[in-house]
Design a protein around this motif. Structure first.
Motif, mmCIF file in Angstrom:
data_model
loop_
_atom_site.group_PDB
_atom_site.id
_atom_site.type_symbol
_atom_site.label_atom_id
_atom_site.label_comp_id
_atom_site.label_asym_id
_atom_site.label_seq_id
_atom_site.Cartn_x
_atom_site.Cartn_y
_atom_site.Cartn_z
ATOM 1 N N LEU A 174 47.273 26.117 42.423
ATOM 2 C CA LEU A 174 46.901 25.852 41.035
ATOM 3 C C LEU A 174 45.396 25.682 40.869
ATOM 4 C CD1 LEU A 174 48.232 25.212 38.210
ATOM 5 C CD2 LEU A 174 48.145 22.799 38.870
ATOM 6 N N ALA A 175 44.681 25.472 41.996
ATOM 7 C CA ALA A 175 43.245 25.170 41.960
ATOM 8 C C ALA A 175 42.969 23.972 41.070
ATOM 9 C CB ALA A 175 42.442 26.392 41.502
ATOM 10 N N ALA A 176 43.811 22.964 41.203
ATOM 11 C CA ALA A 176 43.637 21.714 40.453
ATOM 12 C C ALA A 176 44.363 20.601 41.187
ATOM 13 C CB ALA A 176 44.174 21.844 39.029
ATOM 14 N N LYS A 177 43.938 19.384 40.913
ATOM 15 C CA LYS A 177 44.634 18.242 41.483
ATOM 16 C C LYS A 177 45.867 17.907 40.660
ATOM 17 C CE LYS A 177 40.760 15.866 43.704
ATOM 18 N NZ LYS A 177 41.314 15.825 45.054
ATOM 19 N N THR A 178 46.833 17.321 41.333
ATOM 20 C CA THR A 178 47.998 16.751 40.673
ATOM 21 C C THR A 178 48.471 15.625 41.572
ATOM 22 O OG1 THR A 178 50.136 17.219 39.638
ATOM 23 C CG2 THR A 178 49.649 18.380 41.698
ATOM 24 N N GLY A 179 49.664 15.107 41.359
ATOM 25 C CA GLY A 179 50.062 13.970 42.167
ATOM 26 C C GLY A 179 51.545 13.682 42.121
ATOM 27 N N ILE A 180 51.895 12.600 42.779
ATOM 28 C CA ILE A 180 53.248 12.057 42.805
ATOM 29 C C ILE A 180 53.130 10.601 42.389
ATOM 30 C CG2 ILE A 180 55.303 11.625 44.219
ATOM 31 C CD1 ILE A 180 54.151 13.747 46.199
ATOM 32 N N ALA A 181 53.987 10.163 41.495
ATOM 33 C CA ALA A 181 53.943 8.790 41.018
ATOM 34 C C ALA A 181 55.329 8.178 41.117
ATOM 35 C CB ALA A 181 53.448 8.731 39.575
ATOM 36 N N SER A 182 55.426 7.087 41.842
ATOM 37 C CA SER A 182 56.697 6.378 41.981
ATOM 38 C C SER A 182 56.418 4.972 42.496
ATOM 39 C CB SER A 182 57.624 7.098 42.963
ATOM 40 O OG SER A 182 58.750 6.291 43.287
ATOM 41 N N PRO A 183 57.127 3.963 41.988
ATOM 42 C CA PRO A 183 56.953 2.625 42.542
ATOM 43 C C PRO A 183 57.230 2.570 44.043
ATOM 44 C CG PRO A 183 58.175 2.525 40.480
ATOM 45 C CD PRO A 183 58.052 3.979 40.837
ATOM 46 N N ALA A 184 58.066 3.465 44.542
ATOM 47 C CA ALA A 184 58.389 3.480 45.964
ATOM 48 C C ALA A 184 57.177 3.785 46.823
ATOM 49 C CB ALA A 184 59.496 4.502 46.251
ATOM 50 N N LEU A 185 56.173 4.461 46.266
ATOM 51 C CA LEU A 185 54.976 4.831 47.027
ATOM 52 C C LEU A 185 53.992 3.669 47.185
ATOM 53 C CD1 LEU A 185 54.109 8.349 45.568
ATOM 54 C CD2 LEU A 185 54.962 7.860 47.852
ATOM 55 N N ARG A 186 54.141 2.632 46.386
ATOM 56 C CA ARG A 186 53.183 1.540 46.438
ATOM 57 C C ARG A 186 53.232 0.867 47.817
ATOM 58 N NH1 ARG A 186 54.629 -0.717 42.143
ATOM 59 N NH2 ARG A 186 52.948 -0.098 40.756
ATOM 60 N N PRO A 187 52.086 0.734 48.494
ATOM 61 C CA PRO A 187 52.109 0.076 49.806
ATOM 62 C C PRO A 187 52.739 -1.306 49.738
ATOM 63 C CG PRO A 187 50.005 1.160 49.467
ATOM 64 C CD PRO A 187 50.741 1.229 48.155
ATOM 65 N N THR A 188 53.374 -1.690 50.814
ATOM 66 C CA THR A 188 54.038 -2.987 50.874
ATOM 67 C C THR A 188 53.013 -4.113 50.797
ATOM 68 O OG1 THR A 188 55.518 -1.886 52.441
ATOM 69 C CG2 THR A 188 55.815 -4.263 52.126
ATOM 70 N N GLU A 189 51.942 -3.945 51.547
ATOM 71 C CA GLU A 189 50.872 -4.931 51.557
ATOM 72 C C GLU A 189 49.527 -4.218 51.603
ATOM 73 O OE1 GLU A 189 50.909 -8.285 54.140
ATOM 74 O OE2 GLU A 189 53.108 -8.411 54.221
#
Length: 435
Positions: A174-189
């Motif tokens: 795509l020649a662009a940034k994008t991402g993944i968003a989910s509470p599960a990705l949040r580091p534990t600490e």
């Protein structure tokens, strides 16, 4: 009646907001706690993620030795790509899938922490790569369950990735940034040690610090949570909820600290007070935007970074063209905030004041210019390029930049004013040059 001086809930909109963050330990020298913290999380076989530059610094060996002293088995991955891509995420996921660790530790900037999040995700819940990527670029499939424990240790005062459930990458096709968003990705600490920033070049502090600044500005001026359509179920309430009373607290203090300490921290690596305060501001802004979301400057930045041709910033790895994330964000910001100010002039003026602008006598009609003017002043003080033209773009690139930014609907829909293709096109034109 709205909560905490917010307007009344709009028809069909949400009347509540949710607060989430990682457990945080902050303070000089706290990196030494990593082994005990990892063991307390039940880790026995640890994947330690970093990058080649950080791996040569004393911080890396401090972390590795702390993990070993805690009796943990440690496998190291240092092939993280600065400004990661889908290809580099997949490489990291293959490493994690083969290793099968029961916990992760990341030591580095946002690129390292984001890569570790992605590796944890795809090793724990294998799927086609685009399955979890934000729609409409990917499927936006929910993460099906919890991930392995992740202890994030940031070495830059910028991305806030250590406290958010977001991971960002360049999608090469795509020649662009994008991402993944989910509470599960949040580091534990998160272990946030300001001592890590003493080795950062001033150019890196400037770019990462301006990312912090824009996190706070965008979250503070985002569409209010009471104007976001209510989710079908409470459990589906998005992390990017819009401006809310909790995130406002972090935004205001982060902006104040940026106004006081950014220029000092950029110009003097020995100014430990400034560097520590910038690290704290990054933490506050990370928590804020992790619960409110950013909007147009970040959405536009993904196209700016993804379509770079031959820009080589000082202070970053040589041999590869890149626009550092914070730089890609801030070159759009003055143009955006001039436009969004009419939606909430009082908030834009307040934000300018927290950032150090003189707002005496300014009225609602002045809000956009006052805030944009203060942003330009800060950009010049810390050596940022003069808008998009300063990183190699011209009028001829605006259409492509618009097409690269428009799919970033998760971000654009969080803006307080509509971000159509014509609006984005006009904003990119305005962002070509500021002085």
């Amino acid at each position: 009646m709205g909560c905490c001086h917010y307007p009344a809930v709009g028809e069909g909109c949400d009347g509540a907001f949710t607060v989430d963050t990682s457990r945080i330990t902050f303070g000089q020298g706290c990196l030494a706690e990593v082994g005990d913290r990892a063991r307390a999380l039940g880790m026995t076989r640890v994947a330690l993620f970093s990058d080649a530059r950080v791996a040569r610094l004393p911080h890396f060996e401090k972390v590795r030795q702390s993990l070993l002293a805690a009796g943990l088995d440690v496998a190291v991955y240092t092939d993280v790509h600065v400004e990661p891509t889908d290809r580099s995420f997949l490489d990291a996921a293959r490493f994690a899938s083969e290793l099968r660790p029961d916990g992760y530790v990341s030591l580095g900037g946002g690129s390292v922490i984001d890569t570790c999040k992605a590796a944890n995700l795809y090793a724990t819940h294998p799927a086609d790569f685009l399955a979890y990527v934000n729609a409409p670029v990917g499927e936006g499939r929910p993460v099906p369950g919890p991930l392995k424990p992740h202890l994030a240790c940031p070495t830059t005062s910028g991305t806030g990735s250590e406290v958010t459930g977001i991971t960002i990458f360049d999608l090469l096709s795509l020649a662009a940034k994008t991402g993944i968003a989910s509470p599960a990705l949040r580091p534990t600490e998160a272990l946030i040690d300001p001592d890590c920033t003493t080795t950062l070049p001033g150019e890196v502090v400037a770019a990462s610090g301006l990312d912090v600044l824009s996190h706070a500005l965008e979250s503070y001026t985002a569409r209010p949570y009471v104007r976001r359509p209510a989710p079908a179920r409470p459990s589906l309430r998005p992390m990017s909820q819009g401006a809310n009373p909790w995130s406002d607290l972090g935004c205001r203090e982060a902006l104040r600290l940026m106004g006081l300490y950014l220029e000092r921290g950029v110009k003097d690596a020995q100014d430990s007070e400034a560097r520590e305060q910038l690290m704290w501001a990054a933490t506050l802004a990370g928590i804020a935007f992790g619960n409110a979301g950013v909007h147009a400057p970040h959405g536009m930045a993904y196209a700016v970074a993804g379509r770079v041709r031959d820009f080589h910033p000082s202070g970053y790895p040589e041999g590869e063209a890149l626009v550092p994330h914070g730089m890609a964000v801030i070159v759009n910001a003055p143009a955006v905030f001039r436009y969004t100010a009419t939606a909430s002039p009082e908030r834009h003026l307040e934000a300018a004041g927290y950032l150090g602008a003189d707002v005496r006598g300014a009225g609602p009609g002045d809000a956009g210019e006052v805030l944009a003017g203060r942003l330009v002043q800060v950009m010049r003080a810390v050596g940022m390029p003069n808008g998009l033209g300063g990183v190699g773009y011209t009028d001829a690139d605006v259409e492509a930049l618009t097409e690269g930014a428009f799919p970033q609907q998760r971000l654009l829909q969080n803006a307080p004013r509509e971000m159509t293709r014509p609006v984005l096109n006009d904003l990119f034109h305005q962002a070509l040059r500021y002085w």
